[in-house]
Design a protein around this motif. Structure first.
Motif, PDB file in Angstrom:
ATOM      1  N   ALA A  18      63.567  27.101  46.439  1.00  0.00           N
ATOM      2  CA  ALA A  18      63.094  28.276  45.516  1.00  0.00           C
ATOM      3  C   ALA A  18      62.067  29.274  46.443  1.00  0.00           C
ATOM      4  O   ALA A  18      62.189  30.232  46.623  1.00  0.00           O
ATOM      5  N   ILE A  19      61.210  28.363  46.961  1.00  0.00           N
ATOM      6  CA  ILE A  19      60.224  29.056  47.958  1.00  0.00           C
ATOM      7  C   ILE A  19      60.827  29.810  49.201  1.00  0.00           C
ATOM      8  O   ILE A  19      60.384  30.914  49.468  1.00  0.00           O
ATOM      9  N   GLN A  20      61.854  29.099  49.646  1.00  0.00           N
ATOM     10  CA  GLN A  20      62.292  29.785  50.697  1.00  0.00           C
ATOM     11  C   GLN A  20      63.275  31.067  50.239  1.00  0.00           C
ATOM     12  O   GLN A  20      62.980  32.240  51.035  1.00  0.00           O
ATOM     13  N   MET A  21      63.766  30.849  49.174  1.00  0.00           N
ATOM     14  CA  MET A  21      64.324  32.217  48.761  1.00  0.00           C
ATOM     15  C   MET A  21      63.573  33.346  48.402  1.00  0.00           C
ATOM     16  O   MET A  21      63.954  34.527  48.775  1.00  0.00           O
ATOM     17  N   ILE A  22      62.445  32.963  47.740  1.00  0.00           N
ATOM     18  CA  ILE A  22      61.562  34.191  47.464  1.00  0.00           C
ATOM     19  C   ILE A  22      60.973  34.623  48.623  1.00  0.00           C
ATOM     20  O   ILE A  22      60.751  35.842  48.757  1.00  0.00           O
ATOM     21  N   ASN A  23      60.554  33.768  49.925  1.00  0.00           N
ATOM     22  CA  ASN A  23      59.757  34.375  50.873  1.00  0.00           C
ATOM     23  C   ASN A  23      61.014  35.163  51.628  1.00  0.00           C
ATOM     24  O   ASN A  23      60.665  36.197  52.281  1.00  0.00           O
ATOM     25  N   GLU A  24      62.137  34.762  51.610  1.00  0.00           N
ATOM     26  CA  GLU A  24      63.158  35.589  52.382  1.00  0.00           C
ATOM     27  C   GLU A  24      63.273  36.934  52.013  1.00  0.00           C
ATOM     28  O   GLU A  24      63.795  37.897  52.664  1.00  0.00           O
ATOM     29  N   ARG A  25      63.102  37.031  50.487  1.00  0.00           N
ATOM     30  CA  ARG A  25      63.238  38.355  50.030  1.00  0.00           C
ATOM     31  C   ARG A  25      62.187  39.374  49.772  1.00  0.00           C
ATOM     32  O   ARG A  25      62.095  40.334  49.331  1.00  0.00           O
ATOM     33  N   ALA A  26      60.764  38.548  50.489  1.00  0.00           N
ATOM     34  CA  ALA A  26      59.651  39.357  50.336  1.00  0.00           C
ATOM     35  C   ALA A  26      59.597  40.434  51.369  1.00  0.00           C
ATOM     36  O   ALA A  26      60.224  40.230  52.603  1.00  0.00           O
ATOM     37  N   ASN A  27      58.748  41.512  51.169  1.00  0.00           N
ATOM     38  CA  ASN A  27      58.551  42.554  52.203  1.00  0.00           C
ATOM     39  C   ASN A  27      57.154  42.634  52.306  1.00  0.00           C
ATOM     40  O   ASN A  27      56.569  42.741  51.395  1.00  0.00           O
TER      41      ASN A  27
END
Length: 61
Positions: A18-27
């Motif tokens: 979840a942390i990885q997915m959130i961070n990958e989609r952050a701008n």
């Protein structure tokens, strides 16, 4: 709208995923300054454990 449910046994890596997915989609907002990251994506993280909430908040860049 797409809803993705992640369910597995304890220790399987759900929170790390979840942390990885959130961070990958952050701008990044701003130009290399201390501005926070933002995202046009919305996330709901459901957990009964406060320690997991703290982990998400600390690791979300």
């Amino acid at each position: 709208m797409t809803i993705k449910v992640i369910d597995a046994i304890c220790g399987a890596g759900k929170t790390s995923y979840a942390i990885q997915m959130i961070n990958e989609r952050a701008n990044k907002v701003g130009f290399g300054d201390d501005e926070p990251y933002s995202s046009d994506k919305k996330f709901i993280y459901v957990t009964p454990f406060l320690s997991e909430v703290k982990r998400i908040k600390e690791r979300h860049y």
